[in-house]
Design a protein around this motif. Structure first.
Motif, PDB file in Angstrom:
ATOM      1  N   VAL A 111     -14.900  12.005 -12.835  1.00  0.00           N
ATOM      2  CA  VAL A 111     -15.532  11.076 -12.308  1.00  0.00           C
ATOM      3  C   VAL A 111     -14.689   9.825 -11.989  1.00  0.00           C
ATOM      4  N   PHE A 112     -13.555   9.592 -12.834  1.00  0.00           N
ATOM      5  CA  PHE A 112     -12.510   8.642 -12.307  1.00  0.00           C
ATOM      6  C   PHE A 112     -11.654   9.086 -11.057  1.00  0.00           C
ATOM      7  N   GLY A 113     -11.346  10.335 -11.110  1.00  0.00           N
ATOM      8  CA  GLY A 113     -10.520  10.789 -10.131  1.00  0.00           C
ATOM      9  C   GLY A 113     -11.135  10.824  -8.768  1.00  0.00           C
ATOM     10  N   ARG A 114     -12.440  11.188  -8.860  1.00  0.00           N
ATOM     11  CA  ARG A 114     -13.312  11.355  -7.501  1.00  0.00           C
ATOM     12  C   ARG A 114     -13.382   9.407  -6.933  1.00  0.00           C
ATOM     13  N   GLN A 115     -13.433   8.833  -7.999  1.00  0.00           N
ATOM     14  CA  GLN A 115     -13.936   7.430  -7.507  1.00  0.00           C
ATOM     15  C   GLN A 115     -12.262   6.943  -6.940  1.00  0.00           C
ATOM     16  N   GLU A 116     -11.185   7.054  -7.683  1.00  0.00           N
ATOM     17  CA  GLU A 116      -9.967   6.493  -7.488  1.00  0.00           C
ATOM     18  C   GLU A 116      -9.571   7.197  -5.763  1.00  0.00           C
TER      19      GLU A 116
ATOM     20  N   ALA B 136      -2.650   9.324  -1.282  1.00  0.00           N
ATOM     21  CA  ALA B 136      -3.736   9.782  -0.220  1.00  0.00           C
ATOM     22  C   ALA B 136      -3.286  10.533   0.614  1.00  0.00           C
ATOM     23  N   GLU B 137      -2.261  10.489   1.178  1.00  0.00           N
ATOM     24  CA  GLU B 137      -1.825  11.432   2.127  1.00  0.00           C
ATOM     25  C   GLU B 137      -1.677  13.101   1.624  1.00  0.00           C
ATOM     26  N   ALA B 138      -1.029  13.086   0.208  1.00  0.00           N
ATOM     27  CA  ALA B 138      -0.900  14.148  -0.425  1.00  0.00           C
ATOM     28  C   ALA B 138      -2.219  15.120  -0.826  1.00  0.00           C
ATOM     29  N   GLU B 139      -2.984  14.130  -1.272  1.00  0.00           N
ATOM     30  CA  GLU B 139      -4.385  14.674  -1.522  1.00  0.00           C
ATOM     31  C   GLU B 139      -5.280  15.167  -0.260  1.00  0.00           C
TER      32      GLU B 139
ATOM     33  N   ALA C 297      -4.222   4.150  -8.765  1.00  0.00           N
ATOM     34  CA  ALA C 297      -5.553   4.252  -9.544  1.00  0.00           C
ATOM     35  C   ALA C 297      -6.273   2.834  -9.504  1.00  0.00           C
ATOM     36  N   ALA C 298      -6.111   1.827  -8.694  1.00  0.00           N
ATOM     37  CA  ALA C 298      -6.580   0.539  -8.753  1.00  0.00           C
ATOM     38  C   ALA C 298      -8.327   0.819  -8.189  1.00  0.00           C
ATOM     39  N   GLU C 299      -9.035  -0.020  -8.686  1.00  0.00           N
ATOM     40  CA  GLU C 299     -10.497  -0.215  -8.326  1.00  0.00           C
ATOM     41  C   GLU C 299     -10.232  -0.918  -7.030  1.00  0.00           C
ATOM     42  N   LEU C 300     -11.354  -0.487  -6.120  1.00  0.00           N
ATOM     43  CA  LEU C 300     -11.282  -0.846  -4.990  1.00  0.00           C
ATOM     44  C   LEU C 300     -11.523  -2.623  -4.643  1.00  0.00           C
TER      45      LEU C 300
ATOM     46  N   LEU D 200       0.886  -1.194   0.169  1.00  0.00           N
ATOM     47  CA  LEU D 200       0.142  -0.206  -0.211  1.00  0.00           C
ATOM     48  C   LEU D 200       1.004   1.299  -0.149  1.00  0.00           C
ATOM     49  N   GLU D 201       2.252   1.292  -0.087  1.00  0.00           N
ATOM     50  CA  GLU D 201       2.909   2.181  -0.002  1.00  0.00           C
ATOM     51  C   GLU D 201       2.525   3.370  -0.992  1.00  0.00           C
TER      52      GLU D 201
END
Length: 638
Positions: A99-104, A67-70, A371-374, A60-61
Motif C-alpha cells: 500500500v505504501f509503495g503504491r501511494q509513494e 520516478a523515472e526508474a520505476e 517516500a514523502a507524502e504528497l 525534486l532531484e
C-alpha cells in the motif's frame, strides 16, 4: 440562528468536552455558520506551490530519479492473501508495504506531472489514482472493523472504516486533484468525479456521521491518530467537498478534533508517545493549522497559542546528538532521519525560536525524500525560505525538564554532545504507546546511547492487543529500572512515580523520584531513585535506596546496555556504544551488589537497525534487607 452542527458542538461542550486552546481563542469564528463565509472556495482553499525554477527543480532531484526508474514497471499490487495474513499470523508489514509503495509512487507521479506538464506523467498519475480508487479498502487490516465483527479476513467495501490509511489516501487524492485538476478533466474526463465519490463515501461521510471513532478522543483518551486523521479530513473537505453547510461542518469537526488533541498535550508541549511520534501527532496538528490559516485567509491563526509554541521546542529538547534521540515509549532511539523538517523550521520561524530553526536546518537533506507524502512534499516545495536555508548546527540545549510527561534531559555542556548526557523518565504505566518504564534512565556518550531503552520491534497484531506486555521490549524487566523482590512493574495508570523533585543548576542536573508506586509489592514503602548529571566532573550517578516494612527476598537493579560490553573487574563494566566512539565505564560497589551480564540476540529488523545484533542486560542483585542503597556511576572512559 444556530445551525444543527453548532448546537451539537455546544451539547458536547455542555457534557464535559470543554473548548481547548483553539476553540477557546477562536470562539464562534470556528463554528460551521461562520466558516461558511470564511472558508476559501475549493479552488483556492489549499496553497498552490510553484514547481518551476531552480530551488524546486533541485529539491525534486531524488524524486525525479526514482520516478523515472520505476515508470513503465508494474505498480505495487496489495493482495488479498497479504491482507488476510494479518488475521492469520499477525503480519501487518507485507500488506502495508504494498500500500505504501503504491501511494509513494502516485505521489512521485503527481509531482513529476505538475513539474514538467507532460502527458506521460499525467498518465502515470491517473493510473495511480484509479488503482487507489479500485482498492477494496483504504483502511489498514490492523484497524479494519468489519473483519472483526464478521469474522472475515477481507474487508467489506460497503462498511468503510476511517483510520490512518483511509485519511492518508483522501488527503493524497485531494492534493493530486489540486495540482492536476483541469489537466485531468481534459485527458481523463470523469476521473475527478470518481475520486470525489470515493473520498465522500469512504472518508467524509463516515467522519461526519459517526462520533464513536475511538481516535476522536471523546472518551478522554487522545493520541496521535486524532490530529493525523482530522488533518487529512480537513484537506479532503476543503478541496473535494462542495461549498456550503456540509463542507463547513466537516471543517468544524476537524477543528474540534485538532483542538481536543492540543488540549490533551501538557502545557510544556511534550508528547508521551515519544519523539518519533511527535512527527505523526503534534507535527500533523501544525500542518493542519498551516492549511487552516491559508483556507481562512489568516482568520484562524495559531502561532500565538502557548501549547503550540511549546510543542515546537519538543524535538530539539529530546535530541541526544547526531541522529540519536531520547526514545521512551514506542519511539526508536535512531528514528528515520527523513522527516518533514521544513514544518519544524517554518513554525520555529513563526514563533521566533532560533534553536528550533537551527535544529531543523541541521537535519536538512536539501531534496524532497522520494517516500514523502504528497501534501508534505508540496508544503516543502512551497517554502522558499526553507529551500534556500543554509547549514546549521543543532542547539543541543543544556537541559530540559518537561513536567507534563516527567521527562528530563541534560548534558554536560550547552551546544556540544561531547561528554555524557542523561535522560530520566517518571510518568505512569498507561501512557500512549506505553512501556512499563517508570524511573527508566538513558545515558549517552558523545550523543550515542550506552545505557539504553530498546524501543519497539516491528508492529504485529500483538503490539496493540491483549498480549502487548508479553513482548519483551515493553516489560520493565528489559528497561533500566529495578525489579523489586522478583516483581516487575505493574501495568496501568495507578503504577506511577511519586514525589518527583528536580534540581537544575550550572553545576548539576538531578531528578529524584519514588518508584514504589510502580510496583505491586506488599511492604514496599519507598524506592527512591536519584539520577544526577554532575557538570563539574562530567559523570552520571544513579542511586537507588529502598525501605520495606521488613526483610524479604532480594531485589535487582537492571540496566540495558548497547554495543560491546565487557566486564573489566568486579563492580565495573565497559560499554562501547554503536558507532565505535568513546566508551563509558559503569561501576558500583561489588560488596553491595553482585553483577551479572546477559546478552539478548536481536533478530527483529527495526531493533537490529538501531542496536546491531545484540543488547546486554546488567543485573545487580541487592540484599533482601528492609532498607539499603546502591550507587551506580557512569563516566567516560579515559
Amino acid at each position: 440562528m444556530t445551525s444543527t452542527a453548532a448546537r451539537g458542538s455546544r451539547v458536547r461542550l455542555a457534557e464535559g468536552v470543554a473548548p481547548g486552546p483553539l476553540l477557546g481563542r477562536w470562539g464562534t469564528t470556528a463554528s460551521p455558520d461562520a466558516l461558511i463565509g470564511v472558508l476559501a472556495p475549493p479552488g483556492r482553499a489549499l496553497p498552490l506551490p510553484s514547481l518551476s525554477g531552480e530551488p524546486p527543480a533541485r529539491a525534486l532531484e531524488r524524486v525525479r530519479e526514482r520516478a523515472e526508474a520505476e515508470r513503465g514497471s508494474p505498480w505495487p499490487q496489495p493482495l488479498a492473501t497479504q491482507y488476510a495474513g494479518y488475521f492469520r499470523d499477525g503480519d501487518r508489514t507485507v500488506y502495508e508495504s504494498g500500500v505504501f509503495g503504491r501511494q509513494e509512487r502516485l505521489t512521485r507521479a503527481v509531482l513529476m506531472a505538475a513539474a514538467n506538464g507532460s502527458d506521460e506523467w499525467l498518465d502515470e498519475a491517473a493510473d495511480g489514482i484509479v488503482l487507489v480508487c479500485e482498492q477494496s479498502s483504504w483502511c489498514w487490516p490492523a484497524h479494519e472493523e468489519s473483519c472483526r465483527s464478521r469474522g472475515t479476513v477481507v474487508p467489506d467495501p460497503a462498511a468503510p472504516c476511517l483510520d490512518l490509511g483511509a485519511g492518508d489516501v483522501a488527503a493524497q487524492l485531494a492534493w493530486a486533484d489540486h495540482m492536476l485538476g483541469e489537466r485531468l478533466d481534459e485527458r481523463f474526463p470523469g476521473l475527478r468525479d470518481r475520486l470525489r465519490a470515493e473520498v465522500r463515501w469512504r472518508v467524509l461521510e463516515p467522519f461526519t456521521r459517526r462520533r464513536d471513532w475511538h481516535w476522536l478522543g471523546l472518551d478522554g483518551r487522545v493520541h496521535n491518530w486524532c490530529p493525523w486523521i482530522c488533518g487529512n479530513v480537513l484537506v479532503a473537505a476543503l478541496r473535494l467537498a462542495e461549498p456550503g453547510a456540509e463542507r463547513a461542518r466537516q471543517v468544524a469537526l476537524a477543528i474540534e478534533g485538532l483542538d481536543r488533541y492540543l488540549a490533551a498535550l501538557p502545557g510544556d508541549g511534550s508528547v508521551d508517545e515519544g519523539y518519533e511520534y511527535w512527527w505523526n501527532g503534534a507535527c500533523r496538528a501544525l500542518e493542519a493549522l498551516d492549511v487552516l490559516e491559508h483556507a481562512t485567509s489568516g482568520e484562524l491563526r495559531a502561532a500565538d497559542v502557548p501549547v503550540v509554541r511549546e510543542t515546537v521546542r519538543f524535538p530539539y529538547r529530546m535530541h541526544l546528538g547526531g541522529a540519536w534521540y531520547v526514545n521512551f515509549a514506542d519511539a526508536r532511539a535512531l528514528p528515520p532521519p527523513e522527516q518533514p523538517w521544513h514544518v519544524l523550521h517554518r513554525w520555529a520561524r513563526r514563533i521566533g525560536d532560533p534553536d528550533g530553526m537551527r535544529h531543523a536546518a541541521a537535519h536538512r537533506a536539501g531534496t524532497v525524500t522520494p517516500a514523502a507524502e504528497l501534501g508534505r512534499a508540496l508544503s516543502e516545495l512551497a517554502d522558499t525560505t526553507w529551500l534556500e536555508a543554509g547549514p546549521a548546527g543543532p542547539p543541543l540545549v543544556a537541559s530540559a525538564w518537561l513536567p507534563g510527561t516527567q521527562v528530563g534531559v541534560a548534558r554536560t555542556a550547552h551546544g556540544t554532545d561531547r561528554g555524557l548526557a542523561l535522560a530520566v523518565k517518571g510518568g505512569h504505566n498507561d501512557e500512549n504507546h506505553n512501556h512499563n518504564d517508570v524511573g527508566s534512565v538513558v545515558v549517552a556518550v558523545d550523543g550515542t546511547p550506552a545505557v539504553v531503552d530498546a524501543g519497539r520491534p516491528t508492529y504485529t497484531a500483538r503490539t496493540f492487543g491483549p498480549d502487548r506486555y508479553a513482548i519483551w521490549t515493553m516489560r520493565s524487566g528489559w528497561h533500566s529500572v529495578p525489579e523489586v523482590r522478583g516483581t516487575p512493574q505493574g501495568q496501568g495508570a495507578s503504577f506511577s512515580a511519586r514525589d518527583v523533585a528536580v534540581a537544575d543548576g550550572p553545576d548539576a542536573f538531578q531528578v529524584r523520584l519514588d518508584l514504589a508506586g510502580a510496583y505491586p509489592v506488599e511492604g514496599l514503602e519507598r524506592w527512591w531513585r536519584t539520577a544526577r548529571l554532575d557538570r563539574e566532573d562530567g559523570g552520571v550517578t544513579i542511586e537507588d535506596s529502598w525501605a520495606f516494612t521488613d526483610a524479604g527476598p532480594p531485589s535487582e537493579v537492571r540496566f540495558l546496555l548497547s554495543g560491546q560490553v565487557r566486564r573489566d573487574a568486579p563492580g565495573r563494566v565497559t560499554i562501547r556504544p554503536p558507532g565505535g566512539g568513546r566508551a563509558a565505564v559503569l561501576s558500583w560497589d561489588p560488596e553491595r551488589a553482585a553483577g551479572s551480564l546477559t546478552e539478548r540476540a536481536l533478530d527483529d529488523p527495526l531493533l537490529v537497525a538501531v542496536w546491531g545484533d545484540r543488547l546486554t542486560r546488567l543485573r545487580l542483585e541487592l540484599p533482601g534487607t528492609a532498607s539499603g542503597s546502591l550507587l551506580v556511576r557512569v563516566e567516560v572512559r579515559p
